[in-house]
Design an enzyme around this catalytic site. Structure first.
Site, PDB file in Angstrom:
ATOM      1  CD  GLN A  26       2.565 -10.506  -9.286  1.00 28.23           C
ATOM      2  OE1 GLN A  26       3.398 -11.267  -8.821  1.00 28.23           O
ATOM      3  NE2 GLN A  26       2.442  -9.242  -8.951  1.00 28.23           N
ATOM      4  CB  SER A  27       0.519  -9.735 -16.839  1.00 21.27           C
ATOM      5  OG  SER A  27      -0.826 -10.074 -16.594  1.00 21.27           O
ATOM      6  CB  THR A  28       5.018  -8.006 -17.013  1.00 20.46           C
ATOM      7  OG1 THR A  28       4.803  -7.107 -15.919  1.00 20.46           O
ATOM      8  CG2 THR A  28       3.971  -7.780 -18.106  1.00 20.46           C
TER       9      THR A  28
END
Length: 182
Positions: A23-25
């Site tokens: 997941q990106s963040t």
């Protein structure tokens, strides 16, 4: 039954099922726990498809890290190395195009998977990269994901808000989006 189960052979089951989570963040990890849980759930799907629990490995050290480049993602580098060494029978992800936002990084992984007879498995099916149709489909997904990422941050080819749902108007709108982002 998942589309393509017949592609799984003994040679794949004798090697590791690599479950790659991303997941990106950190905010996405905190606020979208259902996505994280679904990604961890891929280990159950690997077991259902025939991998023994001892051969199912989860790589989750890249949770909360952007996929724009693999240079700072230890998990992705480990995954690529394991596939390159022929240790992986399959790579699992919820959506393969999300494993890396960089088409170059994803293409590198897919090419190594082709050379080592490693399957690629996501919610849409099971891909054998020796099959030109599977390579074309994953390449298209990767290209669309990268193009949409440039248009709208964190967009995905599977995002209902930006992908055609069958209406001509929606499809025409997407074509304009992609051409403006190029």
């Amino acid at each position: 039954m998942m589309r393509g189960e017949q592609k799984i052979g003994r040679s794949h089951l004798d090697r590791a099922a690599m479950i790659y989570l991303r997941q990106s963040t950190l905010m996405q990890v905190r606020e979208h726990g259902e996505s994280t849980a679904r990604q961890y759930g891929l280990a159950g799907e690997a077991a259902r498809l025939g991998w023994s629990p001892a051969r199912i490995e989860v790589i989750d050290c890249d949770l909360g890290l952007s996929g724009r480049t693999a240079t700072h993602r230890e998990g992705f580098r480990d995954l690529l190395g394991r596939v390159c060494a022929g240790e992986a029978g399959a790579v699992f992800g919820l959506e393969i195009s999300r494993l890396a936002r960089s088409n170059a990084d994803l293409s590198r992984l897919l090419e190594v998977a082709r050379l080592t007879d490693t399957l690629v498995i996501d919610a849409d099916g099971i891909y054998d990269l020796a099959d030109i149709n599977d390579r074309l489909l994953l390449g298209l997904k990767s290209q669309m994901s990268e193009a949409l990422c440039r248009y709208r941050h964190k967009a995905s080819y599977a995002d209902i808000a930006v992908m055609p749902t069958g209406s001509y108007e929606h499809a025409a709108g997407l074509a304009g989006i992609v051409s403006r982002s190029a």
